[in-house]
Design a protein around this motif. Structure first.
Motif, mmCIF file in Angstrom:
data_model
loop_
_atom_site.group_PDB
_atom_site.id
_atom_site.type_symbol
_atom_site.label_atom_id
_atom_site.label_comp_id
_atom_site.label_asym_id
_atom_site.label_seq_id
_atom_site.Cartn_x
_atom_site.Cartn_y
_atom_site.Cartn_z
ATOM 1 N N VAL A 262 61.001 -51.249 119.859
ATOM 2 C CA VAL A 262 59.786 -51.513 119.080
ATOM 3 C C VAL A 262 59.391 -50.277 118.287
ATOM 4 O O VAL A 262 59.117 -50.349 117.084
ATOM 5 C CB VAL A 262 58.626 -51.970 119.999
ATOM 6 N N PHE A 263 59.364 -49.113 118.946
ATOM 7 C CA PHE A 263 58.946 -47.885 118.265
ATOM 8 C C PHE A 263 59.913 -47.504 117.151
ATOM 9 O O PHE A 263 59.501 -47.060 116.083
ATOM 10 C CB PHE A 263 58.778 -46.742 119.260
ATOM 11 N N GLU A 264 61.207 -47.701 117.385
ATOM 12 C CA GLU A 264 62.210 -47.418 116.342
ATOM 13 C C GLU A 264 62.028 -48.358 115.150
ATOM 14 O O GLU A 264 62.037 -47.921 113.997
ATOM 15 C CB GLU A 264 63.606 -47.574 116.920
ATOM 16 N N ALA A 265 61.842 -49.642 115.428
ATOM 17 C CA ALA A 265 61.630 -50.610 114.344
ATOM 18 C C ALA A 265 60.340 -50.300 113.597
ATOM 19 O O ALA A 265 60.285 -50.383 112.367
ATOM 20 C CB ALA A 265 61.592 -52.028 114.907
ATOM 21 N N GLU A 266 59.310 -49.925 114.322
ATOM 22 C CA GLU A 266 58.031 -49.616 113.693
ATOM 23 C C GLU A 266 58.155 -48.416 112.745
ATOM 24 O O GLU A 266 57.596 -48.423 111.648
ATOM 25 C CB GLU A 266 56.989 -49.346 114.765
ATOM 26 N N ARG A 267 58.877 -47.391 113.161
ATOM 27 C CA ARG A 267 59.088 -46.227 112.279
ATOM 28 C C ARG A 267 59.858 -46.636 111.021
ATOM 29 O O ARG A 267 59.501 -46.244 109.906
ATOM 30 C CB ARG A 267 59.851 -45.124 113.021
ATOM 31 N N SER A 268 60.897 -47.436 111.192
ATOM 32 C CA SER A 268 61.703 -47.885 110.060
ATOM 33 C C SER A 268 60.880 -48.764 109.106
ATOM 34 O O SER A 268 60.925 -48.592 107.888
ATOM 35 C CB SER A 268 62.918 -48.660 110.581
ATOM 36 N N ILE A 269 60.131 -49.685 109.661
ATOM 37 C CA ILE A 269 59.284 -50.572 108.852
ATOM 38 C C ILE A 269 58.216 -49.756 108.134
ATOM 39 O O ILE A 269 57.959 -49.958 106.941
ATOM 40 C CB ILE A 269 58.656 -51.662 109.742
ATOM 41 N N GLY A 270 57.596 -48.822 108.839
ATOM 42 C CA GLY A 270 56.570 -47.978 108.227
ATOM 43 C C GLY A 270 57.116 -47.181 107.057
ATOM 44 O O GLY A 270 56.464 -47.064 106.017
#
Length: 114
Positions: free
Chosen positions: A37-45
């Motif tokens: 989740v945190f990795e995806a959130e950084r990428s999406i951000g």
């Protein structure tokens, strides 16, 4: 001379993209899920910022799910940028709500299954 409040430009209503994913494990999911989740959130951000379509605004973990939030002036444009990162997360069932206005208004929204 100061501008009167009547002459100030009004900001467009803020749209939102709200993505919900069901997690496995207990109420907070499993630690391995958090890192995804945190990795995806950084990428999406980063993608949202680079496209200039709004702001990724974090997540909430709990109740066996994770919710990812993003806000901007155009929910459709925001979702187009976020979609690859959201679809890459393996947690299901999952869906996204596109909200076309402020949350306290009687606004139109659209639900998309992932």
């Amino acid at each position: 001379m100061q501008d009167s409040p009547l002459n100030l430009p009004t900001a467009p209503p803020e749209h939102a993209v709200i993505a919900r994913f069901q997690l496995g494990g207990d109420d907070l999911g499993e630690p391995g899920q958090w890192s995804l989740v945190f990795e995806a959130e950084r990428s999406i951000g980063a993608a949202v910022a680079a496209a200039g379509v709004g702001e990724a605004d974090g997540n909430e973990l709990g109740g066996g799910e994770v919710v990812i939030f993003a806000y901007g002036p155009d929910a459709d444009a925001l979702y187009r940028v976020m979609e690859p990162g959201l679809r890459a997360l393996p947690f299901r069932p999952a869906h996204v709500v596109l909200r076309y206005g402020e949350p306290d208004d009687d606004v139109v929204s659209k639900r998309i299954a992932l």
